[in-house]
Design an enzyme around this catalytic site. Sequence first.
Site, PDB file in Angstrom:
ATOM      1  N   LYS A   9      25.788  -8.221  41.897  1.00 53.09           N
ATOM      2  CA  LYS A   9      26.069  -8.816  40.544  1.00 53.09           C
ATOM      3  C   LYS A   9      25.045  -9.605  40.022  1.00 53.09           C
ATOM      4  O   LYS A   9      24.805 -10.453  40.931  1.00 53.09           O
ATOM      5  CB  LYS A   9      27.590  -8.695  40.210  1.00 53.09           C
ATOM      6  CG  LYS A   9      28.207 -10.194  40.740  1.00 53.09           C
ATOM      7  CD  LYS A   9      27.641 -11.501  40.362  1.00 53.09           C
ATOM      8  CE  LYS A   9      28.546 -12.691  41.112  1.00 53.09           C
ATOM      9  NZ  LYS A   9      27.833 -14.197  40.606  1.00 53.09           N
ATOM     10  N   SER A  88      23.850 -16.167  48.217  1.00 54.09           N
ATOM     11  CA  SER A  88      22.764 -16.113  47.142  1.00 54.09           C
ATOM     12  C   SER A  88      23.310 -16.084  45.728  1.00 54.09           C
ATOM     13  O   SER A  88      22.227 -16.410  44.888  1.00 54.09           O
ATOM     14  CB  SER A  88      22.080 -14.823  47.562  1.00 54.09           C
ATOM     15  OG  SER A  88      22.712 -13.588  47.077  1.00 54.09           O
ATOM     16  N   GLY A  89      24.638 -15.985  45.351  1.00 59.15           N
ATOM     17  CA  GLY A  89      25.078 -15.927  44.203  1.00 59.15           C
ATOM     18  C   GLY A  89      25.031 -14.708  43.512  1.00 59.15           C
ATOM     19  O   GLY A  89      25.499 -14.629  42.135  1.00 59.15           O
ATOM     20  N   LEU A  90      24.827 -13.511  44.243  1.00 61.18           N
ATOM     21  CA  LEU A  90      24.704 -12.188  44.089  1.00 61.18           C
ATOM     22  C   LEU A  90      26.101 -11.386  44.225  1.00 61.18           C
ATOM     23  O   LEU A  90      26.329 -10.237  44.117  1.00 61.18           O
ATOM     24  CB  LEU A  90      23.695 -11.598  44.778  1.00 61.18           C
ATOM     25  CG  LEU A  90      22.211 -11.936  44.186  1.00 61.18           C
ATOM     26  CD1 LEU A  90      21.223 -11.480  45.295  1.00 61.18           C
ATOM     27  CD2 LEU A  90      21.887 -11.547  42.827  1.00 61.18           C
ATOM     28  N   GLY A  91      27.071 -12.059  45.037  1.00 62.97           N
ATOM     29  CA  GLY A  91      28.518 -11.516  44.901  1.00 62.97           C
ATOM     30  C   GLY A  91      28.800 -10.485  45.911  1.00 62.97           C
ATOM     31  O   GLY A  91      29.710  -9.719  45.940  1.00 62.97           O
ATOM     32  N   GLY A  93      29.806 -10.566  49.213  1.00 66.26           N
ATOM     33  CA  GLY A  93      31.010 -10.670  49.932  1.00 66.26           C
ATOM     34  C   GLY A  93      32.092 -10.033  49.039  1.00 66.26           C
ATOM     35  O   GLY A  93      32.944  -9.517  49.449  1.00 66.26           O
ATOM     36  N   SER A  94      32.071 -10.604  47.833  1.00 64.63           N
ATOM     37  CA  SER A  94      33.015 -10.024  46.835  1.00 64.63           C
ATOM     38  C   SER A  94      33.135  -8.553  46.908  1.00 64.63           C
ATOM     39  O   SER A  94      34.291  -7.844  46.481  1.00 64.63           O
ATOM     40  CB  SER A  94      33.031 -10.845  45.182  1.00 64.63           C
ATOM     41  OG  SER A  94      33.395 -12.298  45.860  1.00 64.63           O
ATOM     42  N   ASP A 127      35.389 -13.331  41.748  1.00 69.03           N
ATOM     43  CA  ASP A 127      34.388 -12.282  41.557  1.00 69.03           C
ATOM     44  C   ASP A 127      35.056 -10.836  42.049  1.00 69.03           C
ATOM     45  O   ASP A 127      34.708  -9.804  41.467  1.00 69.03           O
ATOM     46  CB  ASP A 127      33.004 -12.541  42.034  1.00 69.03           C
ATOM     47  CG  ASP A 127      32.325 -13.395  41.382  1.00 69.03           C
ATOM     48  OD1 ASP A 127      32.395 -13.498  40.048  1.00 69.03           O
ATOM     49  OD2 ASP A 127      31.261 -13.821  41.968  1.00 69.03           O
TER      50      ASP A 127
END
Length: 266
Positions: A9, A88-91, A93-94, A127
């Site tokens: 994301k 990385s802030g790209l989600g 794991g969520s 997230d």
Amino acid sequence: MSELLAPAKLNLALVVGPKRPDGKHEVATVLQRITLADTLALEPAPELRVQGFPEDTLVRRALEGFADLAGVQPCWRATIEKRIPVASGLGGGSSDAAAALRLANESLEEPLGDHDLHTLAAELGSDVPFFLNAGPQLGEDDGTRLTPLDLPQDYWIVVLVPVGERKASTAAVYEDFDRRGEADGFEERCAELHEGLVRGDLAALPPNDLASSPLAGELVERGAFRADVTGAGPAVYGLFAEESDAVSAQASLASRGDVWIAAPAW
């Protein structure tokens, strides 16, 4: 065996407000899936196993919580094929956790309802609920109150994770935000965000309150109509109206880190 793509994301905007009594922060964020994605497969097994990824993940917690809520034994093998960079802030794991919840729910004769899945997802992370339903969404409150959005999808995305740059923990990033005292003006920035959404103008959305990067400026110089950090970083994205410009930007920034070209994903 059943499998799902677990897309990354972008936070096309991330407005952060004061800390709430529960310790979380008020936020308003525009969430968009992209075509960079992991793949998660789930199949019956004698006991719960998560494989294909050397680090512990939210997937185990998601499946354990799901089994407890559904009143079943956590007898699955989850296999993750990672493509989304970790932390990385790209989600990633969520998104993996949400895919595991969806697949486990589909395996039941009497699946859990949307409310139960959303509640469990929100307990795993702010997230995770976003990835349970299709389409771009506006996240408010602590990020888990979601509203579907009708946003432009006709652009190309360059995603860059800078080489050698390690992400601080999300908690540390929020602590730094609190120390800077930048929660003031939250309502005004939220109004700016809503105005941009009403106009359907992604370039008019406010910048990320948590993190910034000079690489965003470089992406704009290379033709991006919007560029920013996603989440708590360190990944930076640029949105391009023309694929050729995105390809050129990817080539010019290849020495700066890992770079992908992606597109919006519904």
